[in-house]
Design an enzyme around this catalytic site. Structure first.
Site, PDB file in Angstrom:
ATOM      1  N   ASP A  54       1.068  -0.917   0.342  1.00  0.00           N
ATOM      2  CA  ASP A  54       0.230  -0.089   0.120  1.00  0.00           C
ATOM      3  C   ASP A  54       0.874   1.372   0.078  1.00  0.00           C
ATOM      4  OD1 ASP A  54       0.639  -0.562   2.276  1.00  0.00           O
ATOM      5  OD2 ASP A  54      -1.085   0.286   3.524  1.00  0.00           O
ATOM      6  N   SER A  55       2.798   1.337  -0.431  1.00  0.00           N
ATOM      7  CA  SER A  55       2.981   2.411  -0.189  1.00  0.00           C
ATOM      8  C   SER A  55       3.168   2.332  -2.060  1.00  0.00           C
ATOM      9  CB  SER A  55       4.773   1.500   0.610  1.00  0.00           C
ATOM     10  OG  SER A  55       4.553   0.273  -0.372  1.00  0.00           O
ATOM     11  N   ASP A  93      -1.490  -5.986  -0.584  1.00  0.00           N
ATOM     12  CA  ASP A  93      -1.604  -5.263   0.415  1.00  0.00           C
ATOM     13  C   ASP A  93      -2.734  -5.246   0.730  1.00  0.00           C
ATOM     14  OD1 ASP A  93      -0.060  -5.351   3.077  1.00  0.00           O
ATOM     15  OD2 ASP A  93       0.887  -2.977   2.236  1.00  0.00           O
ATOM     16  N   LYS A 123      -0.981  -9.199   2.458  1.00  0.00           N
ATOM     17  CA  LYS A 123      -0.565  -8.900   4.004  1.00  0.00           C
ATOM     18  C   LYS A 123      -1.416  -7.911   4.451  1.00  0.00           C
ATOM     19  CE  LYS A 123       2.793  -6.054   3.872  1.00  0.00           C
ATOM     20  NZ  LYS A 123       1.896  -5.259   4.826  1.00  0.00           N
ATOM     21  N   GLU A 125      -2.017  -5.936   8.093  1.00  0.00           N
ATOM     22  CA  GLU A 125      -1.080  -4.684   9.441  1.00  0.00           C
ATOM     23  C   GLU A 125      -1.503  -5.048  10.554  1.00  0.00           C
ATOM     24  OE1 GLU A 125      -0.037  -0.775   8.302  1.00  0.00           O
ATOM     25  OE2 GLU A 125       1.104  -1.133   6.732  1.00  0.00           O
ATOM     26  N   GLU A 193       9.034  -4.658  10.944  1.00  0.00           N
ATOM     27  CA  GLU A 193       8.984  -3.067  10.304  1.00  0.00           C
ATOM     28  C   GLU A 193       9.506  -2.267  11.811  1.00  0.00           C
ATOM     29  OE1 GLU A 193       6.964  -1.223   6.954  1.00  0.00           O
ATOM     30  OE2 GLU A 193       7.447   0.820   7.361  1.00  0.00           O
TER      31      GLU A 193
HETATM   32  O1  KIV Z   1       3.596  -0.924   1.938  1.00  0.00           O
HETATM   33  C1  KIV Z   1       4.768  -1.683   2.181  1.00  0.00           C
HETATM   34  O2  KIV Z   1       5.872  -1.611   1.336  1.00  0.00           O
HETATM   35  C2  KIV Z   1       4.936  -2.578   3.378  1.00  0.00           C
HETATM   36  C3  KIV Z   1       6.639  -3.222   3.336  1.00  0.00           C
HETATM   37  C4  KIV Z   1       7.201  -2.251   3.916  1.00  0.00           C
HETATM   38  C5  KIV Z   1       6.228  -3.836   3.961  1.00  0.00           C
HETATM   39  O3  KIV Z   1       3.960  -2.695   4.139  1.00  0.00           O
END
Ligand code: KIV
Length: 297
Positions: A54-55, A93, A123, A125, A193
């Protein structure tokens, strides 16, 4: 770098392969990608796991943090990455607000990443009761799920901002509990992280699933970095844990500035960038056009 010969071509990375890598002490290489060109790069470079994080929100979509990015936006990017990958495991994500409300919301969103974008896993969080329950529901619905503890950017406001977590005994113990709960919920792997290296190292002995670190020191089973951070496709250095392997932002800016200068000075395009036409055809064309111009006058 060219592709390895057919008989040496890498096999698709599976959950079993990741568990084996952990058991054998072979480091797991994970990286983010958000589009088709970057997917081709990470495929060719031979990474093991690709996360459409999600980054993408701040790295390619221009948001200031990961909170606003939507499922639709991430699905579009994830499909583009899927089209560029053959061997690495693809992890989608789940964005903020797409899984917290209920188990059925979490399962429904996870299904979309698998069915509509071809993800092998998702994934989510956090390691509190809500995230643990959602991870369990998703795993029980048959979708491999990766956990993520420590600094969790979706809820960074509640964590006091983008800063390292677990730096006192109580906070480290809380992260340990979260990681163990996510493992018990059925996560096949977990991201740590921005936690102290010694905390990550201590925790490794208590977990049996692969742990992928980002700012968690060298003891984890693997490492993950953001594509744009490690290649320098951004301004500034970013977080302490980022190691820069290239400075593409500067190179890209220099390239575009040179193109602009060449267009303005008429150095581009040169004769080698144009197409030719047979002299006779050109004469005929010009005569045809001259005739038409005369008729029109
Ligand atoms: O969204 C992302 O880039 C992440 C990584 C930092 C693991 O969750």
């Amino acid at each position: 770098m060219s592709s390895p010969p057919k008989d040496q071509q890498r096999k698709r990375v599976t959950l079993t392969k990741l568990a084996e890598m952990r058991a054998l002490g072979e480091p797991i290489v994970m990286i983010t990608a958000y589009d088709h060109p970057s997917a081709l790069v990470v495929e060719e470079a031979g990474v093991d796991v690709v996360l459409v994080g999600d980054s993408a929100a701040n790295n390619v979509l221009g948001y200031t943090d990961t909170v606003p990015v939507t499922v639709e936006e991430l699905l579009m990017l994830t499909r583009a990455v899927r089209r560029g990958l053959k061997t690495p495991m693809l992890v989608g994500d789940l964005p903020f607000g797409s899984y917290e409300a209920s188990d059925s919301q979490a399962i429904e969103t996870a299904h979309r990443f698998v069915k509509e974008a071809g993800c092998d896993a998702v994934k989510l969080e956090g390691g509190g009761p809500t995230s643990v329950a959602r991870a369990k529901a998703i795993a029980q619905a048959g979708i491999p799920v990766m956990g993520h503890v420590g600094l969790t950017p979706q809820t960074s406001t509640a964590l006091g901002g983008y800063k390292a977590q677990g730096r006192d005994a109580a906070a480290a113990t809380r992260i340990a509990g979260e990681a163990l709960d996510l493992q018990a919920a059925g996560c096949f792997a977990i991201v740590f992280e921005a936690i102290p290296s010694a905390v990550a190292e201590t925790l490794m002995a208590h977990l049996r699933i692969p742990v992928i670190g980002i700012g968690a020191g060298p003891a984890t089973d693997g490492q993950v970095l953001v594509f744009h951070d490690l290649l320098g496709i951004r301004e500034g250095l970013g977080a302490r844990f980022v190691k820069r392997y290239a400075d593409l932002q500067d190179e890209m800016t220099a390239g575009v500035a040179q193109y602009a200068a060449d267009v303005r000075s008429r150095a581009y395009p040169g004769p080698e960038h144009g197409y030719s036409i047979d002299e006779e055809e050109l004469r005929a064309f010009r005569a045809e056009l001259a005739g038409r111009t005369l008729r029109a006058a």
